[in-house]
Design a protein around this motif. Structure first.
Motif, short mmCIF file in Angstrom:
data_model
loop_
_atom_site.label_atom_id
_atom_site.label_comp_id
_atom_site.label_asym_id
_atom_site.label_seq_id
_atom_site.Cartn_x
_atom_site.Cartn_y
_atom_site.Cartn_z
N UNK A 1 -64.58 58.06 -0.60
CA UNK A 1 -63.55 57.94 -1.39
C UNK A 1 -63.05 56.44 -1.54
N UNK A 2 -62.15 56.28 -2.41
CA UNK A 2 -61.78 54.99 -2.84
C UNK A 2 -60.40 54.63 -2.15
N UNK A 3 -60.09 53.49 -1.41
CA UNK A 3 -61.24 52.46 -1.20
C UNK A 3 -62.19 52.72 -0.36
N UNK A 4 -63.35 52.11 -0.48
CA UNK A 4 -64.25 52.00 0.71
C UNK A 4 -64.02 51.28 1.79
N UNK A 5 -63.93 51.95 3.11
CA UNK A 5 -63.29 51.27 4.24
C UNK A 5 -64.61 51.11 5.11
N UNK A 6 -64.62 49.74 5.79
CA UNK A 6 -65.84 49.54 6.82
C UNK A 6 -65.03 48.90 7.80
N UNK A 7 -65.61 49.39 9.09
CA UNK A 7 -64.99 48.69 10.30
C UNK A 7 -66.01 48.20 11.24
N UNK A 8 -65.89 47.10 11.71
CA UNK A 8 -66.80 46.38 12.58
C UNK A 8 -66.11 46.38 13.94
N UNK A 9 -67.07 47.00 14.72
CA UNK A 9 -66.47 47.07 16.16
C UNK A 9 -67.53 46.50 17.54
N UNK A 10 -66.71 45.81 18.26
CA UNK A 10 -67.42 45.41 19.29
C UNK A 10 -67.08 45.96 20.62
N UNK B 1 -63.85 50.17 -5.59
CA UNK B 1 -64.98 50.02 -6.61
C UNK B 1 -65.98 51.00 -6.25
N UNK B 2 -67.28 50.78 -6.77
CA UNK B 2 -68.24 51.74 -6.63
C UNK B 2 -69.12 51.33 -5.49
N UNK B 3 -69.36 52.25 -4.79
CA UNK B 3 -70.21 52.28 -3.48
C UNK B 3 -71.46 51.36 -3.96
N UNK B 4 -72.11 51.64 -5.11
CA UNK B 4 -73.56 50.95 -5.31
C UNK B 4 -73.02 49.36 -5.62
N UNK C 1 -75.20 59.74 -1.52
CA UNK C 1 -76.45 59.29 -1.82
C UNK C 1 -76.70 57.96 -1.74
N UNK C 2 -75.81 57.08 -2.33
CA UNK C 2 -75.89 55.75 -2.27
C UNK C 2 -75.91 55.21 -0.98
N UNK C 3 -74.82 55.46 -0.26
CA UNK C 3 -74.88 54.84 0.81
C UNK C 3 -75.78 55.19 1.81
#
Length: 150
Positions: free
Chosen positions: A10-19, A31-34, A66-68
């Motif tokens: 979905x929009x927005x794309x969410x990315x988490x960095x985990x330590x 924006x678009x995943x690609x 698919x793109x991801x």
């Protein structure tokens, strides 16, 4: 140990960095995943030594899934990183997820069904968890589309 969680359905794309399974950085982009994944991962790969990447492989936008998958699978092979997959329902309080047209995906007793949205339905935004529960992750990383062929 650095783990990355990608929610691109979905929009927005969410990315988490985990330590050590604790969220240390959040990235949120419209924006678009690609278009976005290559830019974001160029920076992440420079900044961190990534041990695993987990992406949402069901349900949601076919194209985003698919793109991801293709992009992340390639990144993982080239950089010797473990790839995992997980259901999107874990990150939106198990609320309906947009499917096709006016239909939505629903999680009913751990089975994904497609139906029209009821008036009383509550749609929650996707949220990155503060702590990763890796017991919910799957090593079966192929996309799961959940819609019949047209």
């Amino acid at each position: 140990m650095i783990d990355i969680l990608v929610i691109s359905i979905s929009t927005p794309i969410k990315i988490g960095v985990y330590e050590n399974s604790v969220l240390i950085e959040e990235i949120e982009k419209d924006g678009m995943t690609s278009n976005l994944l290559p830019i974001i991962f160029k920076d992440l790969l420079k900044k961190y030594k990534i041990d695993s990447i987990t992406y949402v492989n069901t349900p949601g936008s076919y194209m985003a899934i698919k793109v991801a998958y293709v992009f992340l699978k390639t990144v993982c092979i080239v950089n010797n990183i473990k790839l995992n997959a997980v259901s999107g329902f874990l990150f939106n309080e198990n609320s309906p997820i947009k499917a096709l047209g006016k239909k939505y995906f629903f999680n009913k007793n751990d089975k994904i069904i497609i139906d029209f949205l009821e008036e009383k339905s509550i749609i929650s935004d996707f949220k990155l968890p503060k702590y990763l529960d890796k017991t919910k992750f799957s090593s079966n990383t192929l996309p799961i589309y959940n819609l019949p062929a047209v």
